[in-house]
Design an enzyme around this catalytic site. Structure first.
Site, PDB file in Angstrom:
ATOM      1  N   LYS A 108       0.835  -1.207   0.000  1.00 39.68           N
ATOM      2  CA  LYS A 108       0.000   0.000   0.000  1.00 39.68           C
ATOM      3  C   LYS A 108       0.869   1.257   0.000  1.00 39.68           C
ATOM      4  O   LYS A 108       0.634   2.184  -0.768  1.00 39.68           O
ATOM      5  CB  LYS A 108      -0.930   0.025   1.232  1.00 39.68           C
ATOM      6  N   ARG A 124     -10.148   0.758   8.699  1.00 34.43           N
ATOM      7  CA  ARG A 124      -9.746  -0.624   8.990  1.00 34.43           C
ATOM      8  C   ARG A 124     -10.785  -1.383   9.793  1.00 34.43           C
ATOM      9  O   ARG A 124     -10.580  -2.566  10.071  1.00 34.43           O
ATOM     10  CB  ARG A 124      -8.462  -0.600   9.828  1.00 34.43           C
ATOM     11  N   ARG A 136      11.701  -5.974   4.827  1.00 35.75           N
ATOM     12  CA  ARG A 136      11.486  -4.520   4.724  1.00 35.75           C
ATOM     13  C   ARG A 136      12.457  -3.765   5.638  1.00 35.75           C
ATOM     14  O   ARG A 136      12.684  -4.142   6.782  1.00 35.75           O
ATOM     15  CB  ARG A 136      10.052  -4.167   5.126  1.00 35.75           C
ATOM     16  N   ARG A 172      11.165  -2.138  11.165  1.00 38.26           N
ATOM     17  CA  ARG A 172      10.034  -1.685  11.980  1.00 38.26           C
ATOM     18  C   ARG A 172       9.780  -2.683  13.096  1.00 38.26           C
ATOM     19  O   ARG A 172       9.829  -3.890  12.875  1.00 38.26           O
ATOM     20  CB  ARG A 172       8.771  -1.570  11.101  1.00 38.26           C
ATOM     21  N   ARG A 222      -1.044  -8.814  13.180  1.00 37.96           N
ATOM     22  CA  ARG A 222      -1.584  -7.833  12.230  1.00 37.96           C
ATOM     23  C   ARG A 222      -2.384  -8.524  11.133  1.00 37.96           C
ATOM     24  O   ARG A 222      -3.433  -8.043  10.717  1.00 37.96           O
ATOM     25  CB  ARG A 222      -0.445  -7.021  11.611  1.00 37.96           C
TER      26      ARG A 222
HETATM   27  P1  AP5 Z   1       4.869  -1.608   1.822  1.00 41.53           P
HETATM   28  O1  AP5 Z   1       4.553  -0.765   0.643  1.00 41.53           O
HETATM   29  O2  AP5 Z   1       5.651  -0.996   2.937  1.00 41.53           O
HETATM   30  O3  AP5 Z   1       3.553  -2.341   2.343  1.00 41.53           O
HETATM   31  P2  AP5 Z   1       2.268  -1.768   3.129  1.00 41.53           P
HETATM   32  O4  AP5 Z   1       1.074  -2.452   2.557  1.00 41.53           O
HETATM   33  O5  AP5 Z   1       2.289  -0.274   3.136  1.00 41.53           O
HETATM   34  O6  AP5 Z   1       2.605  -2.386   4.527  1.00 41.53           O
HETATM   35  P3  AP5 Z   1       2.405  -1.835   6.010  1.00 41.53           P
HETATM   36  O7  AP5 Z   1       3.034  -2.888   6.872  1.00 41.53           O
HETATM   37  O8  AP5 Z   1       2.929  -0.437   6.145  1.00 41.53           O
HETATM   38  O9  AP5 Z   1       0.892  -1.879   6.137  1.00 41.53           O
HETATM   39  P4  AP5 Z   1       0.115  -1.953   7.453  1.00 41.53           P
HETATM   40  O10 AP5 Z   1      -1.279  -1.835   6.942  1.00 41.53           O
HETATM   41  O11 AP5 Z   1       0.378  -3.117   8.310  1.00 41.53           O
HETATM   42  O12 AP5 Z   1       0.757  -0.760   8.270  1.00 41.53           O
HETATM   43  P5  AP5 Z   1       0.324   0.735   8.567  1.00 41.53           P
HETATM   44  O13 AP5 Z   1       1.519   1.555   8.463  1.00 41.53           O
HETATM   45  O14 AP5 Z   1      -0.903   1.132   7.806  1.00 41.53           O
HETATM   46  O15 AP5 Z   1       5.646  -2.917   1.271  1.00 41.53           O
HETATM   47  C1  AP5 Z   1       6.134  -3.910   2.151  1.00 41.53           C
HETATM   48  C2  AP5 Z   1       7.531  -4.384   1.674  1.00 41.53           C
HETATM   49  O16 AP5 Z   1       7.398  -5.054   0.416  1.00 41.53           O
HETATM   50  C3  AP5 Z   1       8.526  -3.242   1.442  1.00 41.53           C
HETATM   51  O17 AP5 Z   1       9.811  -3.677   1.834  1.00 41.53           O
HETATM   52  C4  AP5 Z   1       8.467  -2.986  -0.080  1.00 41.53           C
HETATM   53  O18 AP5 Z   1       9.698  -2.475  -0.581  1.00 41.53           O
HETATM   54  C5  AP5 Z   1       8.151  -4.372  -0.606  1.00 41.53           C
HETATM   55  N1  AP5 Z   1       7.268  -4.349  -1.780  1.00 41.53           N
HETATM   56  C6  AP5 Z   1       6.158  -3.565  -1.973  1.00 41.53           C
HETATM   57  N2  AP5 Z   1       5.586  -3.856  -3.157  1.00 41.53           N
HETATM   58  C7  AP5 Z   1       6.316  -4.858  -3.708  1.00 41.53           C
HETATM   59  C8  AP5 Z   1       6.219  -5.612  -4.935  1.00 41.53           C
HETATM   60  N3  AP5 Z   1       5.222  -5.400  -5.823  1.00 41.53           N
HETATM   61  N4  AP5 Z   1       7.129  -6.592  -5.163  1.00 41.53           N
HETATM   62  C9  AP5 Z   1       8.123  -6.835  -4.274  1.00 41.53           C
HETATM   63  N5  AP5 Z   1       8.283  -6.141  -3.111  1.00 41.53           N
HETATM   64  C10 AP5 Z   1       7.391  -5.175  -2.829  1.00 41.53           C
HETATM   65  O19 AP5 Z   1      -0.142   0.586  10.097  1.00 41.53           O
HETATM   66  C11 AP5 Z   1       0.790   0.284  11.113  1.00 41.53           C
HETATM   67  C12 AP5 Z   1       0.078   0.248  12.458  1.00 41.53           C
HETATM   68  O20 AP5 Z   1      -0.482   1.557  12.758  1.00 41.53           O
HETATM   69  C13 AP5 Z   1      -1.118  -0.704  12.574  1.00 41.53           C
HETATM   70  O21 AP5 Z   1      -0.707  -2.027  12.883  1.00 41.53           O
HETATM   71  C14 AP5 Z   1      -1.916  -0.048  13.716  1.00 41.53           C
HETATM   72  O22 AP5 Z   1      -1.321  -0.323  14.963  1.00 41.53           O
HETATM   73  C15 AP5 Z   1      -1.737   1.442  13.437  1.00 41.53           C
HETATM   74  N6  AP5 Z   1      -2.798   1.952  12.550  1.00 41.53           N
HETATM   75  C16 AP5 Z   1      -2.619   2.449  11.291  1.00 41.53           C
HETATM   76  N7  AP5 Z   1      -3.802   2.780  10.747  1.00 41.53           N
HETATM   77  C17 AP5 Z   1      -4.756   2.488  11.672  1.00 41.53           C
HETATM   78  C18 AP5 Z   1      -6.178   2.572  11.680  1.00 41.53           C
HETATM   79  N8  AP5 Z   1      -6.851   3.036  10.609  1.00 41.53           N
HETATM   80  N9  AP5 Z   1      -6.833   2.173  12.796  1.00 41.53           N
HETATM   81  C19 AP5 Z   1      -6.176   1.725  13.877  1.00 41.53           C
HETATM   82  N10 AP5 Z   1      -4.816   1.586  13.926  1.00 41.53           N
HETATM   83  C20 AP5 Z   1      -4.116   1.974  12.828  1.00 41.53           C
END
Ligand code: AP5
Length: 215
Positions: A14, A89, A128, A161, A172
């Protein structure tokens, strides 16, 4: 104006796709995960509260997250539109977002769901690395930095992270399946859902999204 929402399992890509789409369409980025990580870095009151949840891979309570997004949507300017990443979410967040958009007279253009199998995600999250300063994301195999362990953009150290450690990742993923995945039906009923294969290279995923949005 293009208003997008990007969804998918943790590690689906994402953040990676958001960055490309923001640059391409000049959108305003609203990533609740990034907002919380910034607040934690600043050690603000929000950050202190959020840290308890993020470190274990749990969701921050809905009220706090809804208030943050509401404030951003009401106060920021996004002349070309926005990209919501990691929000909503839960059912309560999806309902709150519907209310906010109604109140502001804003419509979503599309809800992009980046689909990736669990085993692929686990490898992505294990590899990552993120910049400790600017937050730029890398992967040790798929998107390595030019100098090992150092950010290409700002020269600071790359770190793993805390919530990418195995126990948090499994938590997660389970939370995603229980609370977030059901929201896809909500957006499908509204005719907004666009499912893309997230196992292609990140450029291929991006090209597919742009092609379908431009259609
Ligand atoms: P990356 O692009 O970083 O993936 P992502 O989907 O953004 O992953 P996240 O782990 O950031 O998502 P998340 O939903 O768990 O975390 P968030 O920050 O929203 O890609 C991942 C890896 O793969 C990277 O190394 C990249 O280089 C590689 N990659 C990407 N695309 C690729 C491809 N096509 N091919 C090969 N490699 C690839 O949330 C974190 C925390 O915040 C949550 O757990 C929660 O505690 C809190 N939080 C956030 N939002 C909320 C909410 N709305 N409500 C409550 N708590 C929340």
């Amino acid at each position: 104006m293009i208003n997008l929402l990007i969804m998918g399992k943790p590690g689906a890509g994402k953040g990676t796709q958001s960055k490309k789409l923001l640059d391409h369409y000049q959108l305003f980025h609203i990533s609740t995960g990034n907002i919380y990580r910034e607040e934690i870095k600043k050690d603000s009151l929000i950050g202190q509260e959020a840290k308890k949840y993020l470190s274990e891979g749990n969701l921050v309570p809905d009220k706090m997250t809804n208030d943050i997004v509401k404030n951003v949507l009401r106060t920021e300017r996004y002349p070309n539109g926005f990209m919501l990443d990691g929000y909503p979410r839960t059912d309560a967040q999806a309902d709150a977002l519907d209310d906010m958009l109604d109140e502001l007279g804003i419509h979503l253009t599309a809800v992009i769901n980046v689909e990736v199998k669990d085993e692929v995600l686990l490898h992505r999250m294990a590899g990552r690395r993120v910049c400790s300063n600017c937050g730029q994301t890398y992967h040790v195999d798929y998107h390595p930095s030019k100098v090992d362990g150092i950010c290409d953009y700002c020269g600071h150290k790359l770190i793993q992270r805390e919530d990418d450690l195995e126990e948090s990742v499994m938590n997660r993923l389970n939370i995603y399946k229980e609370k977030t995945k059901p929201l896809l039906d909500h957006y499908e009923r509204k005719g907004l859902l666009m499912v893309v294969d997230g196992e292609q290279t990140s450029d291929e995923v991006f090209n597919e999204i742009v092609k379908r949005l431009d259609e």
